[in-house]
Design a protein around this motif. Structure first.
Motif, PDB file in Angstrom:
ATOM      1  N   GLU A 144       0.839  -1.213   0.000  1.00 20.55           N
ATOM      2  CA  GLU A 144       0.000   0.000   0.000  1.00 20.55           C
ATOM      3  C   GLU A 144       0.868   1.254   0.000  1.00 20.55           C
ATOM      4  O   GLU A 144       0.579   2.236   0.699  1.00 20.55           O
ATOM      5  CB  GLU A 144      -0.948  -0.005   1.206  1.00 20.55           C
ATOM      6  CG  GLU A 144      -1.935  -1.150   1.226  1.00 20.55           C
ATOM      7  CD  GLU A 144      -3.011  -1.023   0.141  1.00 20.55           C
ATOM      8  OE1 GLU A 144      -3.170   0.071  -0.418  1.00 20.55           O
ATOM      9  OE2 GLU A 144      -3.679  -2.035  -0.139  1.00 20.55           O
ATOM     10  N   ALA A 145       1.922   1.229  -0.820  1.00 16.75           N
ATOM     11  CA  ALA A 145       2.908   2.310  -0.798  1.00 16.75           C
ATOM     12  C   ALA A 145       2.369   3.623  -1.353  1.00 16.75           C
ATOM     13  O   ALA A 145       2.987   4.674  -1.158  1.00 16.75           O
ATOM     14  CB  ALA A 145       4.152   1.892  -1.587  1.00 16.75           C
ATOM     15  N   GLN A 146       1.211   3.586  -2.028  1.00 15.12           N
ATOM     16  CA  GLN A 146       0.620   4.836  -2.521  1.00 15.12           C
ATOM     17  C   GLN A 146       0.239   5.768  -1.376  1.00 15.12           C
ATOM     18  O   GLN A 146       0.075   6.974  -1.580  1.00 15.12           O
ATOM     19  CB  GLN A 146      -0.603   4.547  -3.403  1.00 15.12           C
ATOM     20  CG  GLN A 146      -1.859   4.119  -2.660  1.00 15.12           C
ATOM     21  CD  GLN A 146      -1.907   2.614  -2.393  1.00 15.12           C
ATOM     22  OE1 GLN A 146      -0.937   1.910  -2.662  1.00 15.12           O
ATOM     23  NE2 GLN A 146      -3.032   2.122  -1.899  1.00 15.12           N
ATOM     24  N   ASN A 147       0.133   5.206  -0.163  1.00 16.91           N
ATOM     25  CA  ASN A 147      -0.258   6.012   1.003  1.00 16.91           C
ATOM     26  C   ASN A 147       0.935   6.463   1.842  1.00 16.91           C
ATOM     27  O   ASN A 147       0.768   6.872   2.999  1.00 16.91           O
ATOM     28  CB  ASN A 147      -1.241   5.232   1.873  1.00 16.91           C
ATOM     29  CG  ASN A 147      -2.593   5.079   1.199  1.00 16.91           C
ATOM     30  OD1 ASN A 147      -3.014   5.945   0.438  1.00 16.91           O
ATOM     31  ND2 ASN A 147      -3.268   3.971   1.464  1.00 16.91           N
ATOM     32  N   THR A 148       2.121   6.405   1.272  1.00 17.82           N
ATOM     33  CA  THR A 148       3.300   6.946   1.954  1.00 17.82           C
ATOM     34  C   THR A 148       3.503   8.397   1.511  1.00 17.82           C
ATOM     35  O   THR A 148       3.159   8.777   0.394  1.00 17.82           O
ATOM     36  CB  THR A 148       4.580   6.162   1.606  1.00 17.82           C
ATOM     37  OG1 THR A 148       4.802   6.225   0.180  1.00 17.82           O
ATOM     38  CG2 THR A 148       4.481   4.720   2.033  1.00 17.82           C
ATOM     39  N   SER A 149       4.091   9.177   2.372  1.00 14.49           N
ATOM     40  CA  SER A 149       4.513  10.528   1.990  1.00 14.49           C
ATOM     41  C   SER A 149       5.864  10.428   1.291  1.00 14.49           C
ATOM     42  O   SER A 149       6.515   9.374   1.322  1.00 14.49           O
ATOM     43  CB  SER A 149       4.637  11.413   3.223  1.00 14.49           C
ATOM     44  OG  SER A 149       5.705  10.939   4.044  1.00 14.49           O
ATOM     45  N   LYS A 150       6.297  11.507   0.680  1.00 11.82           N
ATOM     46  CA  LYS A 150       7.613  11.513   0.029  1.00 11.82           C
ATOM     47  C   LYS A 150       8.710  11.229   1.047  1.00 11.82           C
ATOM     48  O   LYS A 150       9.666  10.504   0.766  1.00 11.82           O
ATOM     49  CB  LYS A 150       7.858  12.863  -0.656  1.00 11.82           C
ATOM     50  CG  LYS A 150       6.946  13.144  -1.827  1.00 11.82           C
ATOM     51  CD  LYS A 150       7.442  14.327  -2.655  1.00 11.82           C
ATOM     52  CE  LYS A 150       7.368  15.616  -1.863  1.00 11.82           C
ATOM     53  NZ  LYS A 150       7.768  16.788  -2.711  1.00 11.82           N
ATOM     54  N   GLU A 151       8.562  11.799   2.225  1.00 12.43           N
ATOM     55  CA  GLU A 151       9.573  11.613   3.276  1.00 12.43           C
ATOM     56  C   GLU A 151       9.608  10.168   3.763  1.00 12.43           C
ATOM     57  O   GLU A 151      10.693   9.588   3.985  1.00 12.43           O
ATOM     58  CB  GLU A 151       9.297  12.555   4.450  1.00 12.43           C
ATOM     59  CG  GLU A 151       9.410  14.032   4.127  1.00 12.43           C
ATOM     60  CD  GLU A 151       8.220  14.593   3.360  1.00 12.43           C
ATOM     61  OE1 GLU A 151       8.339  15.691   2.789  1.00 12.43           O
ATOM     62  OE2 GLU A 151       7.161  13.910   3.332  1.00 12.43           O
ATOM     63  N   GLN A 152       8.437   9.572   3.932  1.00 14.32           N
ATOM     64  CA  GLN A 152       8.368   8.173   4.368  1.00 14.32           C
ATOM     65  C   GLN A 152       8.992   7.237   3.340  1.00 14.32           C
ATOM     66  O   GLN A 152       9.704   6.290   3.695  1.00 14.32           O
ATOM     67  CB  GLN A 152       6.915   7.773   4.607  1.00 14.32           C
ATOM     68  CG  GLN A 152       6.304   8.301   5.883  1.00 14.32           C
ATOM     69  CD  GLN A 152       4.840   7.932   5.998  1.00 14.32           C
ATOM     70  OE1 GLN A 152       4.090   7.954   5.018  1.00 14.32           O
ATOM     71  NE2 GLN A 152       4.414   7.588   7.198  1.00 14.32           N
ATOM     72  N   MET A 153       8.714   7.482   2.061  1.00 11.51           N
ATOM     73  CA  MET A 153       9.265   6.619   1.010  1.00 11.51           C
ATOM     74  C   MET A 153      10.790   6.700   0.983  1.00 11.51           C
ATOM     75  O   MET A 153      11.475   5.670   0.894  1.00 11.51           O
ATOM     76  CB  MET A 153       8.688   7.015  -0.345  1.00 11.51           C
ATOM     77  CG  MET A 153       9.229   6.183  -1.508  1.00 11.51           C
ATOM     78  SD  MET A 153       8.880   4.411  -1.361  1.00 11.51           S
ATOM     79  CE  MET A 153       7.146   4.390  -1.861  1.00 11.51           C
ATOM     80  N   LYS A 154      11.328   7.897   1.072  1.00 10.84           N
ATOM     81  CA  LYS A 154      12.787   8.052   1.087  1.00 10.84           C
ATOM     82  C   LYS A 154      13.380   7.361   2.312  1.00 10.84           C
ATOM     83  O   LYS A 154      14.407   6.684   2.233  1.00 10.84           O
ATOM     84  CB  LYS A 154      13.166   9.532   1.068  1.00 10.84           C
ATOM     85  CG  LYS A 154      14.669   9.757   0.999  1.00 10.84           C
ATOM     86  CD  LYS A 154      15.002  11.238   0.932  1.00 10.84           C
ATOM     87  CE  LYS A 154      16.507  11.455   0.924  1.00 10.84           C
ATOM     88  NZ  LYS A 154      16.868  12.902   0.917  1.00 10.84           N
ATOM     89  N   MET A 155      12.720   7.552   3.471  1.00 11.24           N
ATOM     90  CA  MET A 155      13.175   6.890   4.699  1.00 11.24           C
ATOM     91  C   MET A 155      13.206   5.380   4.509  1.00 11.24           C
ATOM     92  O   MET A 155      14.178   4.708   4.859  1.00 11.24           O
ATOM     93  CB  MET A 155      12.248   7.262   5.863  1.00 11.24           C
ATOM     94  CG  MET A 155      12.560   6.583   7.190  1.00 11.24           C
ATOM     95  SD  MET A 155      11.813   4.921   7.384  1.00 11.24           S
ATOM     96  CE  MET A 155      10.077   5.327   7.519  1.00 11.24           C
ATOM     97  N   PHE A 156      12.138   4.833   3.937  1.00 11.87           N
ATOM     98  CA  PHE A 156      12.056   3.382   3.766  1.00 11.87           C
ATOM     99  C   PHE A 156      13.136   2.868   2.821  1.00 11.87           C
ATOM    100  O   PHE A 156      13.825   1.894   3.123  1.00 11.87           O
ATOM    101  CB  PHE A 156      10.679   2.996   3.236  1.00 11.87           C
ATOM    102  CG  PHE A 156      10.566   1.531   2.889  1.00 11.87           C
ATOM    103  CD1 PHE A 156      10.446   0.570   3.872  1.00 11.87           C
ATOM    104  CD2 PHE A 156      10.620   1.112   1.563  1.00 11.87           C
ATOM    105  CE1 PHE A 156      10.374  -0.781   3.564  1.00 11.87           C
ATOM    106  CE2 PHE A 156      10.544  -0.239   1.245  1.00 11.87           C
ATOM    107  CZ  PHE A 156      10.416  -1.177   2.243  1.00 11.87           C
ATOM    108  N   LEU A 157      13.296   3.508   1.677  1.00 12.26           N
ATOM    109  CA  LEU A 157      14.271   3.047   0.683  1.00 12.26           C
ATOM    110  C   LEU A 157      15.693   3.063   1.232  1.00 12.26           C
ATOM    111  O   LEU A 157      16.513   2.206   0.881  1.00 12.26           O
ATOM    112  CB  LEU A 157      14.192   3.915  -0.578  1.00 12.26           C
ATOM    113  CG  LEU A 157      12.977   3.668  -1.470  1.00 12.26           C
ATOM    114  CD1 LEU A 157      12.820   4.779  -2.491  1.00 12.26           C
ATOM    115  CD2 LEU A 157      13.107   2.311  -2.179  1.00 12.26           C
ATOM    116  N   THR A 158      15.974   3.996   2.113  1.00 11.80           N
ATOM    117  CA  THR A 158      17.326   4.095   2.666  1.00 11.80           C
ATOM    118  C   THR A 158      17.555   3.155   3.849  1.00 11.80           C
ATOM    119  O   THR A 158      18.625   3.180   4.464  1.00 11.80           O
ATOM    120  CB  THR A 158      17.635   5.549   3.085  1.00 11.80           C
ATOM    121  OG1 THR A 158      16.607   6.017   3.961  1.00 11.80           O
ATOM    122  CG2 THR A 158      17.701   6.451   1.856  1.00 11.80           C
TER     123      THR A 158
END
Length: 326
Positions: free
Chosen positions: A235-249
């Motif tokens: 359900e990654a469409q419900n992440t913010s830009k900051e959350q997505m960057k945090m997760f990928l790193t």
């Protein structure tokens, strides 16, 4: 009236193709407007429209090809093959008889059911990070979990980590009963269901207690480095830009990431951009990152799900054209 003949060689394959009470053949007759009759050791396909008769023959031959390779034939197979034939892609039907990705706790083999799913699985196996984008019912999450279980069983990774953003959609977390874990569990339920199906409840519980499996909200990932793990963000469409960057790193050595989502079902506030949309744009062309798009033709749930998705897409298209005409 046009008629074509298909020779039948092996009875057991023919029975598999026809299905219980000939239901598979009935679907072809209804969809193609043809009549299929079994005579001696051959099938007669007839109809008024020459092209539809040819399509009917190609669909039956495609099903027989799959049956000869040991594939079981279901309604979903039949309807998907009809789609391929109508699109002129009948030469790709043989690719559907793919390798087993994983075996469930009950011994059921998990395979790609569509060409899109096959490419998605191959992308997961080849790349370090894979983004699986598509509508509900395309198997994005389930196949990712199956790939994670397969990697864990092969000892390619030591842990499976499944996570989702706990986005409030209609109900506020604070109003839900129970402690924090009880409040976030409903958001994680689809991930639990996939693990129970693939591992069995007892095995899942054993690995959970050992720390080999973790199912947690996305917020729990902050500040961590995840080595030797297969990590799935659902359900990654419900992440913010900051959350997505945090997760990928969070990616560590020996790990693999799969991110799944449907950009048509974003539950974020209108003024908050989706981290998944941003990731698709930013990560395009980056080495070892694959962006795979599944469509309504890859839906493997009830046939009505495909029709529902198509109806909503058409309505959205009309809405956008209406806006443009103002």
């Amino acid at each position: 009236m046009t008629e074509q003949t298909i020779s039948l060689e092996r009875l057991e394959e023919t029975i598999n193709v026809f299905g219980s009470f000939d239901e598979n053949i009935r679907i072809i007759e209804q969809e193609m407007g043809v009549c299929v009759v079994s005579r001696d050791s051959a099938l007669k396909v007839s109809g008024e429209d020459v092209e539809m008769v040819i399509h009917g023959v190609k669909a039956i031959e495609g099903l027989m090809s799959l049956a000869s390779r040991g594939e079981s034939i279901t309604e979903q197979n039949v309807r998907y093959i009809i789609q391929l034939v109508r699109a002129g892609k009948e030469d790709q039907i043989g690719q559907l008889a793919g390798d087993v990705l994983c075996v469930t706790a009950k011994g059921k083999p998990i395979k790609a059911k569509t060409l899109g799913q096959k490419k998605y699985i191959e992308a997961i196996q080849r790349n370090v990070v894979t983004l699986g984008i598509g509508p509900a019912g395309t198997g994005k999450t389930y196949l990712a979990v199956a790939a994670a279980v397969a990697a864990f069983r092969e000892k390619s990774v030591n842990r499976i980590i499944l996570t989702r953003p706990a986005v409030e959609a209609g109900e506020r977390l604070g109003f839900l009963p129970g402690d924090l874990q009880s409040k976030v569990d409903p958001y994680l339920r689809p991930l639990y269901d996939a693990l129970f199906d693939l591992l069995g409840t007892e095995t899942y519980q054993k690995y959970l207690e050992r720390g080999n499996i973790e199912v947690a909200p996305l917020a729990y990932m902050r500040g961590r480095t995840l080595d030797d793990a297969f990590i799935i963000l659902d359900e990654a469409q419900n992440t913010s830009k900051e959350q997505m960057k945090m997760f990928l790193t969070r990616l560590g050595f020996g790990s693999k990431i799969v991110i799944t989502g449907d950009i048509t079902q974003i539950d974020l506030p209108a003024d908050k951009p989706s981290g998944l949309r941003e990731a698709i744009r930013v990560l395009k062309g980056v080495e070892d990152i694959a962006i795979m798009r599944l469509t309504e033709s890859d839906v493997v749930r009830h046939v009505l799900v495909q029709r529902i998705i198509k109806a909503y897409e058409m309505d959205e298209s009309r809405h956008q054209r209406g806006k443009g005409g103002r």
